[in-house]
Design a protein around this motif. Sequence first.
Motif, PDB file in Angstrom:
ATOM      1  N   GLY A  40       0.796  -1.221   0.000  1.00 37.35           N
ATOM      2  CA  GLY A  40       0.000   0.000   0.000  1.00 37.35           C
ATOM      3  C   GLY A  40       0.825   1.266   0.000  1.00 37.35           C
ATOM      4  N   LEU A  41       2.032   1.212  -0.569  1.00 35.54           N
ATOM      5  CA  LEU A  41       2.899   2.382  -0.625  1.00 35.54           C
ATOM      6  C   LEU A  41       2.740   3.080  -1.968  1.00 35.54           C
ATOM      7  N   GLY A  42       2.318   4.347  -1.940  1.00 31.26           N
ATOM      8  CA  GLY A  42       2.164   5.112  -3.168  1.00 31.26           C
ATOM      9  C   GLY A  42       0.944   4.695  -3.963  1.00 31.26           C
ATOM     10  N   THR A  43       0.883   5.189  -5.192  1.00 28.28           N
ATOM     11  CA  THR A  43      -0.231   4.893  -6.098  1.00 28.28           C
ATOM     12  C   THR A  43       0.323   4.431  -7.435  1.00 28.28           C
ATOM     13  N   LYS A  44      -0.567   3.987  -8.292  1.00 23.95           N
ATOM     14  CA  LYS A  44      -0.158   3.547  -9.634  1.00 23.95           C
ATOM     15  C   LYS A  44       0.568   4.657 -10.383  1.00 23.95           C
ATOM     16  N   SER A  45       0.238   5.917 -10.060  1.00 29.14           N
ATOM     17  CA  SER A  45       0.810   7.062 -10.766  1.00 29.14           C
ATOM     18  C   SER A  45       2.137   7.506 -10.179  1.00 29.14           C
ATOM     19  N   THR A  46       2.435   7.127  -8.930  1.00 25.94           N
ATOM     20  CA  THR A  46       3.600   7.705  -8.255  1.00 25.94           C
ATOM     21  C   THR A  46       4.708   6.720  -7.930  1.00 25.94           C
ATOM     22  N   ARG A  47       4.442   5.419  -7.978  1.00 28.94           N
ATOM     23  CA  ARG A  47       5.451   4.460  -7.495  1.00 28.94           C
ATOM     24  C   ARG A  47       6.751   4.551  -8.295  1.00 28.94           C
ATOM     25  N   HIS A  48       6.652   4.621  -9.598  1.00 26.15           N
ATOM     26  CA  HIS A  48       7.873   4.714 -10.405  1.00 26.15           C
ATOM     27  C   HIS A  48       8.596   6.033 -10.159  1.00 26.15           C
ATOM     28  N   GLU A  49       7.832   7.102  -9.830  1.00 27.41           N
ATOM     29  CA  GLU A  49       8.457   8.389  -9.539  1.00 27.41           C
ATOM     30  C   GLU A  49       9.221   8.337  -8.220  1.00 27.41           C
ATOM     31  N   VAL A  50       8.680   7.614  -7.241  1.00 22.00           N
ATOM     32  CA  VAL A  50       9.359   7.470  -5.945  1.00 22.00           C
ATOM     33  C   VAL A  50      10.712   6.787  -6.141  1.00 22.00           C
ATOM     34  N   ILE A  51      10.744   5.735  -6.943  1.00 21.38           N
ATOM     35  CA  ILE A  51      12.004   5.036  -7.210  1.00 21.38           C
ATOM     36  C   ILE A  51      12.979   5.974  -7.910  1.00 21.38           C
ATOM     37  N   GLY A  52      12.465   6.759  -8.850  1.00 24.13           N
ATOM     38  CA  GLY A  52      13.303   7.734  -9.543  1.00 24.13           C
ATOM     39  C   GLY A  52      13.929   8.733  -8.580  1.00 24.13           C
ATOM     40  N   LYS A  53      13.164   9.159  -7.565  1.00 23.60           N
ATOM     41  CA  LYS A  53      13.692  10.106  -6.568  1.00 23.60           C
ATOM     42  C   LYS A  53      14.786   9.456  -5.723  1.00 23.60           C
ATOM     43  N   LEU A  54      14.585   8.208  -5.344  1.00 23.91           N
ATOM     44  CA  LEU A  54      15.605   7.521  -4.550  1.00 23.91           C
ATOM     45  C   LEU A  54      16.920   7.425  -5.319  1.00 23.91           C
ATOM     46  N   ILE A  55      16.818   7.214  -6.627  1.00 25.51           N
ATOM     47  CA  ILE A  55      18.021   7.128  -7.463  1.00 25.51           C
ATOM     48  C   ILE A  55      18.653   8.509  -7.620  1.00 25.51           C
ATOM     49  N   SER A  56      17.835   9.517  -7.933  1.00 25.05           N
ATOM     50  CA  SER A  56      18.374  10.860  -8.170  1.00 25.05           C
ATOM     51  C   SER A  56      18.973  11.462  -6.898  1.00 25.05           C
ATOM     52  N   ARG A  57      18.459  11.062  -5.736  1.00 25.88           N
ATOM     53  CA  ARG A  57      18.996  11.578  -4.471  1.00 25.88           C
ATOM     54  C   ARG A  57      20.142  10.722  -3.939  1.00 25.88           C
ATOM     55  N   ARG A  58      20.552   9.753  -4.755  1.00 26.44           N
ATOM     56  CA  ARG A  58      21.705   8.910  -4.453  1.00 26.44           C
ATOM     57  C   ARG A  58      21.526   8.113  -3.163  1.00 26.44           C
ATOM     58  N   TYR A  59      20.305   7.713  -2.906  1.00 26.87           N
ATOM     59  CA  TYR A  59      20.027   6.810  -1.797  1.00 26.87           C
ATOM     60  C   TYR A  59      20.175   5.365  -2.236  1.00 26.87           C
ATOM     61  N   VAL A  60      19.931   5.107  -3.516  1.00 24.18           N
ATOM     62  CA  VAL A  60      20.092   3.763  -4.062  1.00 24.18           C
ATOM     63  C   VAL A  60      20.808   3.875  -5.401  1.00 24.18           C
ATOM     64  N   GLU A  61      21.369   2.768  -5.845  1.00 30.06           N
ATOM     65  CA  GLU A  61      22.076   2.755  -7.118  1.00 30.06           C
ATOM     66  C   GLU A  61      22.014   1.351  -7.703  1.00 30.06           C
ATOM     67  N   GLY A  62      22.357   1.269  -8.978  1.00 26.03           N
ATOM     68  CA  GLY A  62      22.452  -0.033  -9.637  1.00 26.03           C
ATOM     69  C   GLY A  62      21.104  -0.594 -10.054  1.00 26.03           C
ATOM     70  N   ASN A  63      21.176  -1.682 -10.778  1.00 29.12           N
ATOM     71  CA  ASN A  63      19.978  -2.423 -11.170  1.00 29.12           C
ATOM     72  C   ASN A  63      20.362  -3.896 -11.257  1.00 29.12           C
TER      73      ASN A  63
END
Length: 633
Positions: A481-504
């Motif tokens: 239940g985290l986020g919505t269909k419209s925002t989940r991919h954006e949340v991941i994008g923010k984590l990457i852009s803020r350098r909290y996560v990296e790689g795939n």
Amino acid sequence: MHLIIAEKNISANRIAQILAGNEKVRAVKEGGVSTYSFDTKTVVGLKGHVVEVDFEPGYTNWRSKVHTPRTLIDAGTVKKPTEKKIVNLIQKLAKKADLVTIATDYDTEGELIGKEAYELVRAVNPSVRINRARFSAITPAEIRSAFEDPTDLDFALAAAGEARQMVDLMWGASLTRFISLAARRGGRNILSVGRVQSPTLAMIVNREREIENFVPQTYWMLSLMTEKDEQPVEARHTAGRFTDHETALAAEAGTKEPLVVTDVKEGQKNDRAPAPFDTTTFIVAASRLGLSAANAMRLAEDLYMNGYISYPRTDNTVYPKSLNLNGILETLRGGVFDADVAWVQQHRRPVPTRGKKESTDHPPIHPTGAATREALGQDRWKVYELIVRRFLATLSPDATWATVRCTFDASGEPYAATGSRLLSAGWRRVYPYSEAKEKILPVLTAGERLPIRSVNLEEKQTQPPPRYSQSRLIQVMEEHGLGTKSTRHEVIGKLISRRYVEGNPLRPTLVGRAVTDALDNHAATITEPEMTRTLEEHMQLIKQRERSREDVVTESRGMLHRVFDKLEAHEEVIGEEIMEQTAEEHTVGPCPVCGHDLRIRHIGISQFIGCTGYPECRFNISLPGSTWGRAIR
């Protein structure tokens, strides 16, 4: 004059061309903003949100003794234009309008954008009639139908969007400011915290901990090779994994000829055609084509705006009865999919497949117009073809497989081999993204004796859980239940852009772990999904008119105050924990005097490079002072 307000310029142009029919559309730029006019109608596009919610003046100083991070929880908010040229043009046109139609996307975000436009119009023309056009695809049939039968703006749906906007602002700004100040971070190095972002990051960090703490267990797998008519057959011991080495060795030693076929069971397996795409299953499928979640959604949005597919933000996996499936098939005839469409029309299943989720706002993602590879380009075509083929698969018959399981006895040791052969390809004929691997066994009969060509005892180890791919993380976010269909991919994008996560697949950085660990230790509510899930559920109740926006925002303020009670009691410790864990991030190289590490140090708002060998070594380099950032939106 009839003013029509679309969500973006590209959709404004397309809506105008559709509604104008054979009439010429006059495209004019006014103040750098395009309008599209015909007859007495003018269509103008927004840029999504053209106003934003921000705090009242006075809260921009991060180091203010009066406006501390906690005060942002109860701070008043104002709406400010972010696209002044568009706002000015909308209001100029609205003054002359006798009818205004809001034609933004029909979902929570689109309805809020529509309400923002509604308020801009009302501010300059309080009595003008305003209606709402709802559609799921920017196609001639959908657009004409929407404008022939307009409805009213859904203020409850917009209120849910406003609640999310306000809740995310207060959580994000107050917590980001608190953590950044505690860890003496400023400028571009602020530490972002968010209501959805932080529990999502915590899942990535927790998975990394599982991997690091994983203790592999050794086990053994026993198999043999035989053959019939020169066709090799591999059979595995029916015990599966041997966790005791001595037992495995005994089974290996006891595996001797004669190898006798003890039983042969043949059957058939139904391989069901896949369900229609909702947003999450589309992102998962697109990831197998090498597309990130954000890129897949960007391409799908572009295809939607240009009339090639339906609205890509949907939770629905059941085609509504009103959807003209035959019409969609006919639309795809004559092009590159002609042979596949003809086959589907000839062999079509009685009822389309359906998934577990059904909603009434938008249908599942499906094609709405014919396209060519040349017109779309490689990446857009890749997504378009995936959506077309998924649609065809949902109308195709199931695939069927012939299966066989043979059991053997090798001087008392039991073995088995399985085989499968595709009898009818069904949906697999039109959907090649799921590979059908056959395993053909020779014809065997009970009582047959076969030679043993080799026996193999293989030592293996259990493996840690895998890191999350972007698509898998979106699935887990949905489950929690985290986020919505419209925002989940954006949340991941923010984590990457803020350098909290990296790689795939995704792994946390030093900073991502440090922030998560500090919050886990002192205010776990922020990193656990329960709080976010509760607020999401309550925002759903706003849509259903069972709760008010003010009620949910007030509830959120109470939750956040309780979080701050814990954070403020441990502010100094939290800062020290983050700085200690991220020390490596601030290492700039060896000291030229003594060889110890040089690190960036902070005293108050000033910063310098100092030697970790201090006080024995006093080498240092002064740096410009820190700049504490403005409020995070």
